[in-house]
Design a protein around this motif. Structure first.
Motif, mmCIF file in Angstrom:
data_model
loop_
_atom_site.group_PDB
_atom_site.id
_atom_site.type_symbol
_atom_site.label_atom_id
_atom_site.label_comp_id
_atom_site.label_asym_id
_atom_site.label_seq_id
_atom_site.Cartn_x
_atom_site.Cartn_y
_atom_site.Cartn_z
ATOM 1 N N LYS A 1 0.840 -1.206 0.000
ATOM 2 C CA LYS A 1 0.000 0.000 0.000
ATOM 3 C C LYS A 1 0.872 1.252 0.000
ATOM 4 O O LYS A 1 0.702 2.143 -0.835
ATOM 5 N N ASN A 2 1.813 1.299 0.954
ATOM 6 C CA ASN A 2 2.689 2.468 1.038
ATOM 7 C C ASN A 2 3.524 2.644 -0.233
ATOM 8 O O ASN A 2 3.711 3.767 -0.721
ATOM 9 N N LEU A 3 4.023 1.554 -0.757
ATOM 10 C CA LEU A 3 4.865 1.654 -1.959
ATOM 11 C C LEU A 3 4.065 2.098 -3.176
ATOM 12 O O LEU A 3 4.585 2.810 -4.040
ATOM 13 N N SER A 4 2.793 1.702 -3.242
ATOM 14 C CA SER A 4 1.969 2.184 -4.371
ATOM 15 C C SER A 4 1.792 3.695 -4.280
ATOM 16 O O SER A 4 1.724 4.385 -5.303
ATOM 17 N N MET A 5 1.737 4.215 -3.054
ATOM 18 C CA MET A 5 1.632 5.664 -2.865
ATOM 19 C C MET A 5 2.932 6.357 -3.264
ATOM 20 O O MET A 5 2.928 7.411 -3.902
ATOM 21 N N ALA A 6 4.045 5.781 -2.846
ATOM 22 C CA ALA A 6 5.341 6.383 -3.161
ATOM 23 C C ALA A 6 5.573 6.397 -4.673
ATOM 24 O O ALA A 6 6.074 7.379 -5.227
ATOM 25 N N LEU A 7 5.204 5.296 -5.315
ATOM 26 C CA LEU A 7 5.336 5.219 -6.778
ATOM 27 C C LEU A 7 4.489 6.295 -7.451
ATOM 28 O O LEU A 7 4.965 7.020 -8.338
ATOM 29 N N ALA A 8 3.251 6.431 -7.029
ATOM 30 C CA ALA A 8 2.368 7.439 -7.636
ATOM 31 C C ALA A 8 2.855 8.851 -7.307
ATOM 32 O O ALA A 8 2.726 9.765 -8.127
ATOM 33 N N GLY A 9 3.408 9.034 -6.125
ATOM 34 C CA GLY A 9 3.953 10.348 -5.766
ATOM 35 C C GLY A 9 5.097 10.734 -6.690
ATOM 36 O O GLY A 9 5.192 11.885 -7.152
#
Lengths: 118, 118, 118, 118
Positions: free
Chosen positions: B26-34
């Motif tokens: 979940k966190n990594l999907s956010m970082a990728l999108a960021g």
């Protein structure tokens, strides 16, 4: 498989369809972010624990694999049209990050990641 | 360099800093999108032609290389924690796309790309 | 309609479905970005001129209206759960931007917008 | 404050700086998604519980308010140049969602939200 070999495949796919005309960097940055947004949508309502177990659900696992592939495909295309060597760019960025986040001062802290720009 | 070798480097960087605790999908999907969002910000006010010439501007070229590297780093981490083989996922997705976008009916048309979901 | 009235409607919609449990700020920031990504997908292969004429195409116009509404809905929910007054936040940010982008030095220049963080 | 009044303020800000030339829908969709990405970066390493308590941290609270304002500003601009009435679009989309997510079959379930498109 190297990044260049994958890049070659994705380029050929676009060439065969005469899609290179759409693949300027601006458009590709949008497509990449759009696919990253689709990944977000898979994870958005899951708890962190559910997100960690997502591959146990076959339908969601397929969706995850498809979206990761889409992100990779557009990243490869974007680097290709910009003539950026991704492996070199990654190594350089990791060297920079190693100086920014020294092991001894970064251990177990996420707050150095955060940015509060406006 | 293979994707697995790059993945190993990025994993080690996280391990050395005890950052794996933050790296759930979940966190990594956010970082990728960021990071994909930061790429957008580089291109957002440029015309398509300006975007195609961006690497001629050294400061912007550096920014582009850094953001591409950041997207790649989080994509590699995300695939790593999900145990997804990115090269296989890409090949499978391209096979699917080849059926969805047959060469003869897709040539020079971008409108098959578009999705109008709500 | 004020922002607070719209916010009230969106809140009630979530409450009726017992969805407030999913609406923590982290999840809502993901949902907002996911919807912003769907907007990108509508525009990604269009030229700037085609994007300016998009509302002349009824199917695309509907898609645009739906995605704008989705972005607004999640923005309202996110501000609601964070107890941020959006109108005040906007006024404060515009005051800040007015100092950052003085009229005389910003006229006709997009390059002050750009950020090159890594 | 109505949405139209806020929209008028944001439009005037752009006009004073002769920025309307940059504000075509394609560019604005990128700017909106870029700001949504900055919101993600604030929340990406936080647990859901930490995200719910974020406004207790003054520096992060300011960052959140600024990013929410930026998202709102670009959403207002985008709707403005597209001549979309946001309040109407929201009401129409909520009517559609009410049919898609009937109260009795949606209660407490997030999985209807999920989309698995490729």
């Amino acid at each position: 498989m190297t990044l260049h070999e994958l890049q070659e495949q994705v380029r050929r796919f676009a060439q065969e369809r005469d899609w290179e005309q759409f693949h300027d960097p601006k458009n590709l940055s949008m497509a990449l972010a759009g696919e990253a947004g689709e990944l977000l949508e898979i994870f958005q309502w899951l708890t962190p624990a559910q997100s960690a177990a997502i591959m146990a659900d076959p339908a969601r696992a397929d969706a995850v694999r498809h979206e990761l592939a889409d992100v990779l495909a557009y990243l490869l295309r974007l680097a290709d049209v910009l003539e950026v060597d991704l492996a070199t760019a990654l190594r350089d960025k990791m060297d920079l990050n190693a100086r920014r986040y020294p092991v001894d001062r970064s251990r177990g802290r996420s707050d150095k990641y955060d940015t509060y720009e406006n």
